[in-house]
Design a protein around this motif. Structure first.
Motif, PDB file in Angstrom:
ATOM      1  N   ALA A 122      75.184 -29.416  51.899  1.00  0.00           N
ATOM      2  CA  ALA A 122      75.909 -29.789  50.532  1.00  0.00           C
ATOM      3  C   ALA A 122      74.861 -29.452  49.462  1.00  0.00           C
ATOM      4  O   ALA A 122      73.475 -29.825  49.536  1.00  0.00           O
ATOM      5  N   TYR A 123      75.245 -28.900  48.397  1.00  0.00           N
ATOM      6  CA  TYR A 123      74.540 -28.552  47.377  1.00  0.00           C
ATOM      7  C   TYR A 123      73.248 -27.660  47.607  1.00  0.00           C
ATOM      8  O   TYR A 123      72.334 -27.545  46.637  1.00  0.00           O
ATOM      9  N   GLY A 124      73.137 -27.043  48.817  1.00  0.00           N
ATOM     10  CA  GLY A 124      71.991 -26.243  48.890  1.00  0.00           C
ATOM     11  C   GLY A 124      72.412 -24.764  49.075  1.00  0.00           C
ATOM     12  O   GLY A 124      73.605 -24.315  48.724  1.00  0.00           O
ATOM     13  N   ASN A 125      71.510 -23.991  49.733  1.00  0.00           N
ATOM     14  CA  ASN A 125      71.741 -22.563  49.983  1.00  0.00           C
ATOM     15  C   ASN A 125      71.571 -22.259  51.485  1.00  0.00           C
ATOM     16  O   ASN A 125      70.799 -22.833  52.144  1.00  0.00           O
ATOM     17  N   THR A 126      72.436 -21.252  52.001  1.00  0.00           N
ATOM     18  CA  THR A 126      72.102 -21.114  53.303  1.00  0.00           C
ATOM     19  C   THR A 126      72.033 -19.551  53.780  1.00  0.00           C
ATOM     20  O   THR A 126      72.254 -18.617  52.971  1.00  0.00           O
ATOM     21  N   THR A 127      71.671 -19.110  55.198  1.00  0.00           N
ATOM     22  CA  THR A 127      71.954 -17.929  55.469  1.00  0.00           C
ATOM     23  C   THR A 127      72.914 -17.847  56.542  1.00  0.00           C
ATOM     24  O   THR A 127      73.325 -18.621  57.263  1.00  0.00           O
ATOM     25  N   LEU A 128      73.069 -16.649  57.340  1.00  0.00           N
ATOM     26  CA  LEU A 128      73.953 -16.493  58.288  1.00  0.00           C
ATOM     27  C   LEU A 128      73.599 -17.490  59.418  1.00  0.00           C
ATOM     28  O   LEU A 128      74.429 -18.278  60.166  1.00  0.00           O
ATOM     29  N   ASN A 129      72.475 -17.684  59.779  1.00  0.00           N
ATOM     30  CA  ASN A 129      71.633 -18.645  60.943  1.00  0.00           C
ATOM     31  C   ASN A 129      72.359 -19.880  60.921  1.00  0.00           C
ATOM     32  O   ASN A 129      72.854 -20.638  61.761  1.00  0.00           O
ATOM     33  N   ASP A 130      72.432 -20.663  59.584  1.00  0.00           N
ATOM     34  CA  ASP A 130      73.015 -21.880  59.414  1.00  0.00           C
ATOM     35  C   ASP A 130      74.465 -22.126  59.641  1.00  0.00           C
ATOM     36  O   ASP A 130      75.001 -22.983  60.370  1.00  0.00           O
ATOM     37  N   LEU A 131      75.374 -20.846  59.543  1.00  0.00           N
ATOM     38  CA  LEU A 131      76.616 -21.055  59.903  1.00  0.00           C
ATOM     39  C   LEU A 131      76.763 -20.851  61.650  1.00  0.00           C
ATOM     40  O   LEU A 131      77.480 -21.785  62.310  1.00  0.00           O
ATOM     41  N   LEU A 132      75.927 -19.941  61.969  1.00  0.00           N
ATOM     42  CA  LEU A 132      76.087 -19.792  63.546  1.00  0.00           C
ATOM     43  C   LEU A 132      75.572 -21.199  64.310  1.00  0.00           C
ATOM     44  O   LEU A 132      76.103 -21.556  65.209  1.00  0.00           O
ATOM     45  N   VAL A 133      74.653 -21.733  63.879  1.00  0.00           N
ATOM     46  CA  VAL A 133      73.954 -22.828  64.332  1.00  0.00           C
ATOM     47  C   VAL A 133      75.277 -24.195  64.440  1.00  0.00           C
ATOM     48  O   VAL A 133      75.584 -24.505  65.427  1.00  0.00           O
ATOM     49  N   ALA A 134      75.971 -24.372  63.478  1.00  0.00           N
ATOM     50  CA  ALA A 134      76.966 -25.169  63.318  1.00  0.00           C
ATOM     51  C   ALA A 134      78.275 -24.646  64.247  1.00  0.00           C
ATOM     52  O   ALA A 134      78.967 -25.469  64.710  1.00  0.00           O
ATOM     53  N   LEU A 135      78.688 -23.291  64.075  1.00  0.00           N
ATOM     54  CA  LEU A 135      79.606 -23.013  65.160  1.00  0.00           C
ATOM     55  C   LEU A 135      79.189 -23.147  66.588  1.00  0.00           C
ATOM     56  O   LEU A 135      80.225 -23.378  67.394  1.00  0.00           O
ATOM     57  N   GLU A 136      77.909 -22.919  66.795  1.00  0.00           N
ATOM     58  CA  GLU A 136      77.745 -23.213  68.267  1.00  0.00           C
ATOM     59  C   GLU A 136      77.709 -24.179  68.704  1.00  0.00           C
ATOM     60  O   GLU A 136      78.284 -24.668  69.970  1.00  0.00           O
TER      61      GLU A 136
ATOM     62  N   SER B 299      79.869 -26.573  67.861  1.00  0.00           N
ATOM     63  CA  SER B 299      81.061 -27.118  67.762  1.00  0.00           C
ATOM     64  C   SER B 299      82.024 -26.543  68.796  1.00  0.00           C
ATOM     65  O   SER B 299      82.793 -27.021  69.457  1.00  0.00           O
ATOM     66  N   SER B 300      81.516 -25.210  69.200  1.00  0.00           N
ATOM     67  CA  SER B 300      82.500 -24.413  70.164  1.00  0.00           C
ATOM     68  C   SER B 300      82.006 -24.426  71.492  1.00  0.00           C
ATOM     69  O   SER B 300      82.520 -24.296  72.516  1.00  0.00           O
ATOM     70  N   SER B 301      80.465 -24.549  71.724  1.00  0.00           N
ATOM     71  CA  SER B 301      79.817 -24.219  72.993  1.00  0.00           C
ATOM     72  C   SER B 301      79.931 -22.819  73.278  1.00  0.00           C
ATOM     73  O   SER B 301      79.741 -22.380  74.654  1.00  0.00           O
ATOM     74  N   ARG B 302      80.197 -21.856  72.331  1.00  0.00           N
ATOM     75  CA  ARG B 302      80.356 -20.650  72.577  1.00  0.00           C
ATOM     76  C   ARG B 302      79.028 -19.729  72.074  1.00  0.00           C
ATOM     77  O   ARG B 302      78.278 -20.241  71.300  1.00  0.00           O
ATOM     78  N   ASP B 303      78.723 -18.463  72.486  1.00  0.00           N
ATOM     79  CA  ASP B 303      77.496 -17.878  72.351  1.00  0.00           C
ATOM     80  C   ASP B 303      77.879 -16.978  70.866  1.00  0.00           C
ATOM     81  O   ASP B 303      78.322 -15.870  71.073  1.00  0.00           O
ATOM     82  N   MET B 304      77.344 -17.573  69.792  1.00  0.00           N
ATOM     83  CA  MET B 304      77.748 -17.023  68.512  1.00  0.00           C
ATOM     84  C   MET B 304      76.942 -15.985  68.031  1.00  0.00           C
ATOM     85  O   MET B 304      77.137 -15.131  67.358  1.00  0.00           O
ATOM     86  N   ARG B 305      75.688 -15.801  68.853  1.00  0.00           N
ATOM     87  CA  ARG B 305      74.742 -14.804  68.443  1.00  0.00           C
ATOM     88  C   ARG B 305      75.359 -13.395  69.167  1.00  0.00           C
ATOM     89  O   ARG B 305      75.266 -12.512  68.252  1.00  0.00           O
ATOM     90  N   ALA B 306      75.970 -13.421  70.341  1.00  0.00           N
ATOM     91  CA  ALA B 306      76.512 -12.207  70.559  1.00  0.00           C
ATOM     92  C   ALA B 306      77.858 -11.907  69.734  1.00  0.00           C
ATOM     93  O   ALA B 306      77.905 -10.679  69.366  1.00  0.00           O
ATOM     94  N   TRP B 307      78.642 -12.908  69.595  1.00  0.00           N
ATOM     95  CA  TRP B 307      79.770 -12.844  68.604  1.00  0.00           C
ATOM     96  C   TRP B 307      79.202 -12.128  67.196  1.00  0.00           C
ATOM     97  O   TRP B 307      79.762 -11.445  66.670  1.00  0.00           O
ATOM     98  N   SER B 308      78.457 -12.604  66.652  1.00  0.00           N
ATOM     99  CA  SER B 308      77.726 -12.345  65.613  1.00  0.00           C
ATOM    100  C   SER B 308      77.194 -10.696  65.635  1.00  0.00           C
ATOM    101  O   SER B 308      77.557  -9.862  64.731  1.00  0.00           O
ATOM    102  N   THR B 309      76.605 -10.311  66.419  1.00  0.00           N
ATOM    103  CA  THR B 309      76.086  -9.095  66.760  1.00  0.00           C
ATOM    104  C   THR B 309      77.207  -8.095  66.675  1.00  0.00           C
ATOM    105  O   THR B 309      77.045  -6.880  66.119  1.00  0.00           O
ATOM    106  N   ALA B 310      78.332  -8.402  67.384  1.00  0.00           N
ATOM    107  CA  ALA B 310      79.357  -7.586  67.751  1.00  0.00           C
ATOM    108  C   ALA B 310      80.412  -7.326  66.565  1.00  0.00           C
ATOM    109  O   ALA B 310      80.551  -6.088  66.339  1.00  0.00           O
ATOM    110  N   TRP B 311      80.303  -8.248  65.632  1.00  0.00           N
ATOM    111  CA  TRP B 311      81.437  -8.341  64.395  1.00  0.00           C
ATOM    112  C   TRP B 311      80.865  -8.549  63.285  1.00  0.00           C
ATOM    113  O   TRP B 311      81.206  -7.609  62.398  1.00  0.00           O
ATOM    114  N   LEU B 312      79.577  -9.274  62.913  1.00  0.00           N
ATOM    115  CA  LEU B 312      79.207  -9.194  61.659  1.00  0.00           C
ATOM    116  C   LEU B 312      77.936  -8.149  61.268  1.00  0.00           C
ATOM    117  O   LEU B 312      77.714  -8.109  59.980  1.00  0.00           O
ATOM    118  N   GLU B 313      77.250  -7.849  62.226  1.00  0.00           N
ATOM    119  CA  GLU B 313      76.434  -7.167  62.139  1.00  0.00           C
ATOM    120  C   GLU B 313      76.325  -5.427  62.453  1.00  0.00           C
ATOM    121  O   GLU B 313      75.587  -4.754  62.777  1.00  0.00           O
TER     122      GLU B 313
END
Length: 829
Positions: free
Chosen positions: A419-433, A435-449
């Motif tokens: 809150a009230y700060g600044n972030t990068t992609l990694n900060d969101l992936l950490v939060a989603l990993e 909450s979901s226990s899924r491999d967000m790095r592989a998903w990010s590589t396939a879809w976001l990058e």
């Protein structure tokens, strides 16, 4: 260094600045009492910045008429200003810098825009900054990762509403002026600060929940008050706040919630916390379809999502623009469907919004959702179909991948931790990993990058799903069978696919719809049996989303030259009149008109124009009186009649009252102007009739429409005047520039404008260096010539390899659009 070069801040230099400067607060004092005097071009602006430094020297950003003084820690300094950067040296550990300057009122929608209403002579001001135009109003550190508490103090004419991000705490003065001081903001970036002032029409309401209360305000120009449907705006606002309050578990953090609808806006809306700005095109002067109201609701909810995604938690640099825009675009449709009456919002998204993404992603300049943004010019051009619509589409696939509960749980943790700060992609992936226990790095590589869009097809015997540009997808395939002349869904098959070929077991059916439910981002092709079934029964499917996906598939196949243009137009002719979803209908009609002008072979275009004009005429005659469909067909008639004159007499008769308009069709000012512009483009109406129409509607909208109509007249002298005005008349507002460009191109009359092709290529580089990027890109994109070959554009690109990258990007994109047109036309010979 030139002003333009100094203005184009780079990622590297701003990162170095934020590492050396710790910004605390900024106090901005503006005096806009000069705004009502047309001969006054500027306003007084004084900024006091408080910050710590580990460097002896830095710069502060400002673009305006003059910098009058710079004071550092109480000692006046020499002014070292290059037109964009104020150099400050002799910094200590703790610093206070005061800069007194003169800003410039804007007519382009960049900075502090000034507008005078032709209806009543009233003057209105508002600001628009994203990504980097707050420096046109105040001296600041113009980068998103240097947040501060902002205090605004505005001196303005007495009697005006004066607004900013926070509520007013002190108002003083008397006589002709007032000074309003606002409460300090919480820590925010410069680009989302905001000011508005003028005799706006104001309506208020509240949102309450669990003993919490948020004051709501809605504003528009006084002359639009009678058209301002504020009740619906407040209804959507309260529904959105209800949803986000529960889904994000982080109370709305910005105090009040004002929404202001402003003239001559250069985009749809902007998420300034506590003072959201919208184009006043969302104040419907006349009849509006349910699709238009859905679009406005979507935008309201999109901007509201930004109160968390973007304002509360902000990307560090513009590489991660998607961290706010993709999420807001997704939430606009999601919340529309989940919390408002617009339960079919995803159908509109699939048919129209996604088309923007598919188009952008097939350009040679496409980029990953997480983009490489080296500077501000690149950032300005990345507010595009990838960052918005593809990003939203991919997030819809993410929700299917991790589950909705895990998605929102991850979002809540993301807000709580940053809150009230600044972030990068990694900060969101950490939060989603987490909450979901899924491999967000592989998903990010396939879809976001990665870049590009997969195409999904079934092989001839429907036993294998074939994918180009392979990615992992979770999707559905819907089976539809013809029963008593109607296509009925008989089965749905859920699939996870990854590679180029995936064996599938599907039931026998007349139509197989890949990506039923629109869960993933991919172009889904219809096999030949499915295409024939769609030709027979598309409009009989009772699921709007399924129809929207099929219409999208047909359009993509047409754009790619795989479905003949005339066959596509025949499907539209047969099924569009029965399309019950107005948002889908409007998109289909627009795509069909585009097909006629861009994809039909040259030798049959005249016949296609005549056929399309008769199709829309019949659609108007058959439409239900007073319906949104009727209005959509009436608007399509205006576009079709601008390139063929067979119905000009009837249209002119309806306008002058000698022929009755269809029952239930409201001939309001907006529709009248659309038809007037068509009559002007084919030469049926000239200057006198256009000016007569202006006398009926001498408003901002009417004047803008008259500019387009006058420039549309099919005379060589008229088109030459429009050409020169567009390039050379710097008094044109952004709206009038757009109207002039549209008039110049009107009617599809290449014979009138092809003589300017060479001049275009001579002008674009000088105009890019001389004008603001907002104006320059309108000119470069809007006046790009539809030449019969690619030779001229290729010659310019070869001779201008050292041109600014952002200018080259626009030219390369326009070249690709032209190349597609020429290629598809050749296939349709």
């Amino acid at each position: 260094m030139s002003t333009n070069l100094a203005a184009n801040l780079s990622r590297e230099e701003t990162a170095a600045r934020s590492a050396a400067i710790s910004l605390h607060s900024i106090r901005v004092e503006l005096d806009v009492t000069s705004a009502t005097r047309a001969d006054e071009s500027g306003f007084l602006t004084s900024t006091t910045l408080r910050f710590d430094a580990t460097t002896d020297e830095t710069w502060i950003d400002f673009i305006g008429e003059a910098v009058e003084s710079v004071t550092l820690n109480g000692i006046q300094q020499g002014v070292a200003w290059d037109g964009a950067r104020i150099r400050v040296s002799g910094l200590q550990q703790s610093n206070e810098v005061r800069i007194d300057a003169v800003g410039s009122y804007s007519r382009s929608g960049e900075g502090l825009h000034r507008f005078t209403d032709p209806v009543d002579g009233a003057t209105y001001l508002y600001t628009q900054y994203e990504p980097a135009d707050s420096r046109r109003v105040m001296a600041c550190f113009e980068q998103p990762d240097m947040k501060a508490e902002y205090t605004f103090v505005i001196t303005a004419p007495a009697g005006w509403h004066v607004l900013s991000n926070q509520s007013a705490v002190v108002t003083t003065g008397g006589g002709a002026s007032q000074t309003v001081e606002f409460a300090p903001t919480k820590r925010i970036s410069s680009y989302i600060t905001a000011v508005a002032a003028g005799p706006y029409h104001r309506v208020t309401s509240t949102w309450t929940k669990n003993e919490r209360r948020v004051d709501l305000g809605a504003y528009c120009r006084a002359s639009l008050a009678e058209h301002f449907d504020h009740d619906e705006i407040f209804e959507i606002t309260r529904q959105g706040l209800d949803f986000f309050d529960e889904a994000f578990a982080f109370a709305y953090p910005w105090g009040k919630y004002d929404q202001i609808f402003v003239p001559e806006y250069n985009l749809g809306a902007m998420e300034n916390p506590g003072l959201v700005t919208f184009t006043e095109a969302y104040v419907f002067r006349g009849a509006a379809t349910e699709a238009q109201r859905e679009g406005r609701a979507n935008t309201i909810l999109h901007e509201m999502a930004h109160m968390w995604f973007g304002d509360l938690v902000t990307m560090t640099w513009w590489d991660d623009l998607w961290l706010k825009e993709s999420f807001a675009d997704y939430m606009g449709s999601h919340v529309s469907a989940a919390a408002t009456r617009f339960t079919d919002a995803w159908a509109s998204f699939a048919n129209r919004r996604k088309a923007w993404a598919y188009e952008q992603d097939q350009l040679p300049t496409t980029h990953p959702i997480v983009a490489d943004i080296p500077d501000l010019e690149a950032a300005k051009l990345n507010f595009d179909g990838i960052t918005y619509a593809k990003g939203a589409s991919v997030l819809k696939q993410l929700v299917a991948f991790v589950g909705e509960d895990a998605f929102f749980e991850g979002a809540r943790a993301y807000f709580r931790d940053h809150a009230y700060g600044n972030t990068t992609l990694n900060d969101l992936l950490v939060a989603l990993e987490a909450s979901s226990s899924r491999d967000m790095r592989a998903w990010s590589t396939a879809w976001l990058e990665t870049t590009g869009v997969s195409t999904l097809t079934l092989d001839d015997d429907r036993s294998t799903l074939v994918q180009t540009d392979p990615r992992p997808h979770r999707l559905r395939v819907g089976a539809f069978s013809l029963e008593d002349g109607a296509l009925v869904r008989t089965a749905t098959v859920e699939l996870d696919i990854e590679g180029e070929r995936t064996p599938v077991e599907l039931p026998d059916a007349d139509l197989m719809l890949i990506n039923d439910g629109d869960l993933t981002y991919a172009k889904a092709r219809l096999d030949e049996r499915s295409l024939k079934a769609a030709e027979r029964g598309l409009s009989t499917i009772d699921d709007a989303l399924a129809r929207g996906i099929i219409w999208s598939s047909l359009w993509n196949a047409t754009r790619d030259g795989e479905l003949p243009a005339l066959r596509y137009l025949e499907i539209v002719r047969r099924h569009a009149p029965a399309e019950g979803h107005v948002g889908i209908l409007a998109g289909v009609l627009g795509n069909a008109a585009f097909t006629v002008e861009h994809y039909v072979a040259d030798e049959v275009r005249a016949d296609a124009r005549a056929m399309w004009l008769e199709t829309v005429w019949e659609g108007l005659e058959q439409a239900e009186p007073g319906s949104g469909s009727q209005l959509s067909w009436a608007r399509a008639l205006g576009h079709a009649a601008s390139v063929h004159d067979a119905r000009s007499g009837s249209i002119a008769g309806m306008l002058d009252g000698s022929i009755d308009a269809p029952e239930g069709l409201p001939l309001d000012a907006d529709l009248r102007w659309l038809w007037v512009e068509a009559l002007a483009a084919v030469g049926t109406w000239g200057k006198d009739r256009i000016r007569e129409e202006l006398s009926r509607d001498d408003t901002m909208s009417g004047r803008t429409a008259s500019v387009e109509a006058l420039a549309s007249r099919p005379k060589p002298r008229v088109r030459e005047e429009a050409w020169r005005a567009a390039w050379e008349d710097e008094s044109l507002t952004n709206d009038h520039l757009a109207a002039t460009i549209a008039g110049f191109r009107a009617g599809g009359r290449r014979d009138l404008i092809e003589r300017f092709d060479a001049d275009y290529f001579a002008r674009i580089r000088p105009v890019w260096e001389a004008r603001s990027i907002e104006i320059a890109r309108r000119l470069v994109r809007g006046l790009f010539p539809a030449t019969p070959t690619l030779d001229a554009v290729d010659a310019w690109l070869a001779a201008n390899e050292d041109a600014p990258a952002s200018l080259r990007r626009i030219v390369i994109e326009q070249r690709d659009h032209l190349a597609r047109d020429l290629s598809v036309r050749s296939r349709n010979n």
